[in-house]
Design a protein around this motif. Structure first.
Motif, PDB file in Angstrom:
ATOM      1  N   PRO A 103      17.918 -37.590  24.746  1.00 21.89           N
ATOM      2  CA  PRO A 103      18.043 -37.180  23.582  1.00 21.89           C
ATOM      3  C   PRO A 103      18.591 -38.129  22.950  1.00 21.89           C
ATOM      4  N   GLY A 104      17.813 -38.693  21.850  1.00 26.23           N
ATOM      5  CA  GLY A 104      18.646 -39.538  21.193  1.00 26.23           C
ATOM      6  C   GLY A 104      18.146 -41.078  21.561  1.00 26.23           C
ATOM      7  N   GLN A 153       8.754 -37.911  43.305  1.00 32.46           N
ATOM      8  CA  GLN A 153       9.697 -37.277  44.467  1.00 32.46           C
ATOM      9  C   GLN A 153      10.716 -38.360  43.656  1.00 32.46           C
ATOM     10  N   MET A 154      12.271 -37.406  43.493  1.00 34.35           N
ATOM     11  CA  MET A 154      13.111 -38.169  42.867  1.00 34.35           C
ATOM     12  C   MET A 154      14.586 -37.598  44.142  1.00 34.35           C
ATOM     13  N   THR A 155      15.162 -38.450  44.612  1.00 37.93           N
ATOM     14  CA  THR A 155      15.748 -38.588  45.487  1.00 37.93           C
ATOM     15  C   THR A 155      16.928 -38.949  44.550  1.00 37.93           C
ATOM     16  N   SER A 156      18.547 -39.022  44.702  1.00 36.87           N
ATOM     17  CA  SER A 156      19.447 -39.793  44.640  1.00 36.87           C
ATOM     18  C   SER A 156      19.657 -39.347  42.822  1.00 36.87           C
ATOM     19  N   LEU A 157      19.998 -38.270  42.581  1.00 41.83           N
ATOM     20  CA  LEU A 157      20.096 -38.318  41.198  1.00 41.83           C
ATOM     21  C   LEU A 157      20.976 -38.776  40.613  1.00 41.83           C
ATOM     22  N   LYS A 158      20.580 -39.082  39.403  1.00 44.70           N
ATOM     23  CA  LYS A 158      21.991 -39.369  38.709  1.00 44.70           C
ATOM     24  C   LYS A 158      22.317 -38.747  37.527  1.00 44.70           C
ATOM     25  N   PRO A 159      23.500 -38.116  36.830  1.00 44.47           N
ATOM     26  CA  PRO A 159      23.496 -37.752  35.340  1.00 44.47           C
ATOM     27  C   PRO A 159      22.519 -38.258  34.474  1.00 44.47           C
ATOM     28  N   GLU A 160      22.382 -39.530  34.700  1.00 42.25           N
ATOM     29  CA  GLU A 160      21.781 -40.677  33.460  1.00 42.25           C
ATOM     30  C   GLU A 160      19.754 -40.729  34.061  1.00 42.25           C
ATOM     31  N   ASP A 161      19.485 -39.657  34.970  1.00 40.19           N
ATOM     32  CA  ASP A 161      18.130 -39.472  34.665  1.00 40.19           C
ATOM     33  C   ASP A 161      18.111 -37.962  34.323  1.00 40.19           C
ATOM     34  N   THR A 162      19.086 -37.563  33.308  1.00 42.52           N
ATOM     35  CA  THR A 162      18.245 -36.619  32.780  1.00 42.52           C
ATOM     36  C   THR A 162      18.047 -36.345  31.739  1.00 42.52           C
ATOM     37  N   ALA A 163      16.604 -35.524  31.100  1.00 48.23           N
ATOM     38  CA  ALA A 163      15.620 -35.804  30.166  1.00 48.23           C
ATOM     39  C   ALA A 163      14.623 -35.622  30.387  1.00 48.23           C
TER      40      ALA A 163
END
Length: 129
Positions: free
Chosen positions: A41-42, A82-92
């Motif tokens: 967002p943004g 495949q997404m691993t070790s996800l971080k809050p900044e990966d939110t999209a």
């Protein structure tokens, strides 16, 4: 009619994993470049990963290197992230895209949204802290 349909998004805790899929229909994409982008967002749409039209190399954005893996199954006309070790900044919202072969062009083109001819509708990925 050409369609790209993403799936696999959802809510996951930080450190978790998700696998996104993008199924293509309406034509064969085996000789197309395929890419993943994301947009929070943004913010502007950001390059995540792509495979070139030659199929020879996979590229990753700096923020996902070592954590995300792009793969392709031409028999199913499907690409995966495949997404691993996800971080809050990966939110999209994550988008799949397909681009016609650009023989002779530099493969930096793969990181540019304007290069791609087809886009999916996107799938939401939310990473909680």
């Amino acid at each position: 009619q050409v369609q790209l349909v993403e799936s696999g998004g959802g809510l996951v805790q930080a450190g978790g994993s998700l696998r996104l899929s993008c199924a293509a229909s309406g034509r064969t994409f085996s000789n197309y470049a395929m890419g993943w982008f994301r947009q929070a967002p943004g913010k502007e749409r950001e390059f995540v990963a792509a495979i070139s039209w030659s199929g020879g190399r996979i590229y990753y954005g700096d923020s996902v290197k070592g954590r995300f893996t792009f793969s392709r199954d031409n028999t199913k006309n499907t690409v995966y992230l495949q997404m691993t070790s996800l971080k809050p900044e990966d939110t999209a919202v994550y988008y799949c895209a397909a681009g016609r072969p650009a023989v002779g062009a530099h493969e930096d083109l793969l990181t540019v949204t304007g290069y791609y001819d087809y886009w999916g509708q996107g799938t939401q990925v939310t990473v909680s802290s």
